[in-house]
Motif scaffolding. Sequence first.
Motif, PDB file in Angstrom:
ATOM      1  N   ALA A  64      -7.175   0.882  15.331  1.00 18.21           N
ATOM      2  CA  ALA A  64      -8.606   0.588  15.453  1.00 18.21           C
ATOM      3  C   ALA A  64      -9.366   1.088  14.228  1.00 18.21           C
ATOM      4  O   ALA A  64     -10.241   0.398  13.702  1.00 18.21           O
ATOM      5  N   THR A  65      -9.014   2.257  13.758  1.00 16.99           N
ATOM      6  CA  THR A  65      -9.686   2.814  12.584  1.00 16.99           C
ATOM      7  C   THR A  65      -9.288   2.059  11.319  1.00 16.99           C
ATOM      8  O   THR A  65     -10.110   1.854  10.427  1.00 16.99           O
ATOM      9  N   ILE A  66      -8.037   1.622  11.246  1.00 14.30           N
ATOM     10  CA  ILE A  66      -7.600   0.823  10.098  1.00 14.30           C
ATOM     11  C   ILE A  66      -8.351  -0.507  10.077  1.00 14.30           C
ATOM     12  O   ILE A  66      -8.812  -0.957   9.017  1.00 14.30           O
ATOM     13  N   VAL A  67      -8.495  -1.138  11.235  1.00 17.51           N
ATOM     14  CA  VAL A  67      -9.257  -2.391  11.314  1.00 17.51           C
ATOM     15  C   VAL A  67     -10.709  -2.142  10.907  1.00 17.51           C
ATOM     16  O   VAL A  67     -11.306  -2.952  10.180  1.00 17.51           O
ATOM     17  N   LEU A  68     -11.284  -1.031  11.344  1.00 18.58           N
ATOM     18  CA  LEU A  68     -12.652  -0.696  10.945  1.00 18.58           C
ATOM     19  C   LEU A  68     -12.751  -0.547   9.428  1.00 18.58           C
ATOM     20  O   LEU A  68     -13.710  -1.030   8.813  1.00 18.58           O
ATOM     21  N   VAL A  72     -15.188  -2.770   7.087  1.00 14.45           N
ATOM     22  CA  VAL A  72     -16.192  -2.175   6.190  1.00 14.45           C
ATOM     23  C   VAL A  72     -15.959  -2.662   4.762  1.00 14.45           C
ATOM     24  O   VAL A  72     -16.912  -3.011   4.053  1.00 14.45           O
ATOM     25  N   SER A  73     -14.703  -2.733   4.347  1.00  7.35           N
ATOM     26  CA  SER A  73     -14.377  -3.211   3.003  1.00  7.35           C
ATOM     27  C   SER A  73     -14.791  -4.671   2.821  1.00  7.35           C
ATOM     28  O   SER A  73     -15.384  -5.046   1.807  1.00  7.35           O
ATOM     29  N   VAL A  74     -14.504  -5.498   3.821  1.00  3.55           N
ATOM     30  CA  VAL A  74     -14.906  -6.909   3.778  1.00  3.55           C
ATOM     31  C   VAL A  74     -16.431  -7.011   3.836  1.00  3.55           C
ATOM     32  O   VAL A  74     -17.034  -7.824   3.130  1.00  3.55           O
ATOM     33  N   LEU A  94      -9.577 -11.361   3.601  1.00  6.81           N
ATOM     34  CA  LEU A  94      -8.615 -10.348   4.041  1.00  6.81           C
ATOM     35  C   LEU A  94      -7.991  -9.645   2.836  1.00  6.81           C
ATOM     36  O   LEU A  94      -7.881  -8.420   2.821  1.00  6.81           O
ATOM     37  N   LEU A  95      -7.616 -10.412   1.816  1.00  9.77           N
ATOM     38  CA  LEU A  95      -7.026  -9.816   0.613  1.00  9.77           C
ATOM     39  C   LEU A  95      -8.015  -8.882  -0.072  1.00  9.77           C
ATOM     40  O   LEU A  95      -7.669  -7.764  -0.462  1.00  9.77           O
ATOM     41  N   VAL A  96      -9.258  -9.322  -0.188  1.00  6.27           N
ATOM     42  CA  VAL A  96     -10.287  -8.485  -0.805  1.00  6.27           C
ATOM     43  C   VAL A  96     -10.507  -7.219   0.017  1.00  6.27           C
ATOM     44  O   VAL A  96     -10.657  -6.129  -0.536  1.00  6.27           O
ATOM     45  N   GLY A  97     -10.494  -7.351   1.346  1.00  7.18           N
ATOM     46  CA  GLY A  97     -10.663  -6.191   2.215  1.00  7.18           C
ATOM     47  C   GLY A  97      -9.533  -5.193   2.058  1.00  7.18           C
ATOM     48  O   GLY A  97      -9.760  -3.986   1.946  1.00  7.18           O
ATOM     49  N   VAL A  98      -8.298  -5.694   2.034  1.00  2.54           N
ATOM     50  CA  VAL A  98      -7.135  -4.807   1.881  1.00  2.54           C
ATOM     51  C   VAL A  98      -7.154  -4.127   0.515  1.00  2.54           C
ATOM     52  O   VAL A  98      -6.981  -2.908   0.417  1.00  2.54           O
ATOM     53  N   LEU A  99      -7.383  -4.894  -0.549  1.00  4.62           N
ATOM     54  CA  LEU A  99      -7.401  -4.299  -1.890  1.00  4.62           C
ATOM     55  C   LEU A  99      -8.561  -3.311  -2.054  1.00  4.62           C
ATOM     56  O   LEU A  99      -8.405  -2.266  -2.684  1.00  4.62           O
ATOM     57  N   GLY A 100      -9.702  -3.637  -1.472  1.00  3.56           N
ATOM     58  CA  GLY A 100     -10.845  -2.723  -1.531  1.00  3.56           C
ATOM     59  C   GLY A 100     -10.560  -1.421  -0.810  1.00  3.56           C
ATOM     60  O   GLY A 100     -10.896  -0.340  -1.295  1.00  3.56           O
ATOM     61  N   ALA A 101      -9.929  -1.500   0.366  1.00  2.00           N
ATOM     62  CA  ALA A 101      -9.600  -0.294   1.126  1.00  2.00           C
ATOM     63  C   ALA A 101      -8.548   0.540   0.395  1.00  2.00           C
ATOM     64  O   ALA A 101      -8.646   1.773   0.350  1.00  2.00           O
ATOM     65  N   ILE A 172      -3.914  -2.777  -9.207  1.00  2.00           N
ATOM     66  CA  ILE A 172      -4.563  -3.605  -8.200  1.00  2.00           C
ATOM     67  C   ILE A 172      -5.881  -4.174  -8.693  1.00  2.00           C
ATOM     68  O   ILE A 172      -6.448  -5.076  -8.071  1.00  2.00           O
ATOM     69  N   GLY A 173      -6.366  -3.668  -9.824  1.00  2.00           N
ATOM     70  CA  GLY A 173      -7.533  -4.259 -10.472  1.00  2.00           C
ATOM     71  C   GLY A 173      -8.858  -4.036  -9.793  1.00  2.00           C
ATOM     72  O   GLY A 173      -9.736  -4.877  -9.866  1.00  2.00           O
ATOM     73  N   MET A 174      -9.011  -2.915  -9.115  1.00  2.00           N
ATOM     74  CA  MET A 174     -10.301  -2.653  -8.457  1.00  2.00           C
ATOM     75  C   MET A 174     -10.792  -1.271  -8.826  1.00  2.00           C
ATOM     76  O   MET A 174     -10.139  -0.355  -8.961  1.00  2.00           O
TER      77      MET A 174
END
Length: 174
Positions: A64-68, A72-74, A94-101, A172-174
């Motif tokens: 649940a916290t990982i999804v949160l 938040v990243s998305v 989803l890719l942007v959210g994962v890379l941002g996190a 990862i370029g961020m």
Amino acid sequence: MELSRFLITIIFELFLMVVILRVWLQAARADFYNPMSQFVVKVTNPLVLPLRKLIPTVGVWDLATIVLALLVSVGKFVALSALLGYPMIWSDLLLVGVLGAISQFLQLLFWIVIIRALLSWFAQGYNPMMAILVQLTEPFLAPIRRIIPPIGGLDLSVLVLVIAIQALRILIGM
């Protein structure tokens, strides 16, 4: 416009750091009663608890916290895109959210390692802040110490980890 961009970025990134810290504290099985742990739990509970009713915990991973964290990243990307008028590519969210996190986690790890190294020079005796920093960083530093043991009392594991973190952030370029 620039002020709005700055405020959106700061608000989302600070909250994302706290959410990631919650996942990390749980995964590291850090002391729940530590003041820093209590702060993180109290700040994130209003959003984590409702999600936890829908999404289970698996082992040490609080999904649940990982999804949160991903939301938040998305959310940061969507808010900035809307503010700046950039078109949103829904398939890439989803890719942007994962890379941002991941990028935010690496930035958080970098600063926690640096703070731990600096505090180690000054801390005397038991310090609850130092204890939680050790619990968070030791899983990353211990494997490096097994490969590169302290040389003449100088622990190079922090330097190696900092270089690795920066290399990963560049990759990862961020």
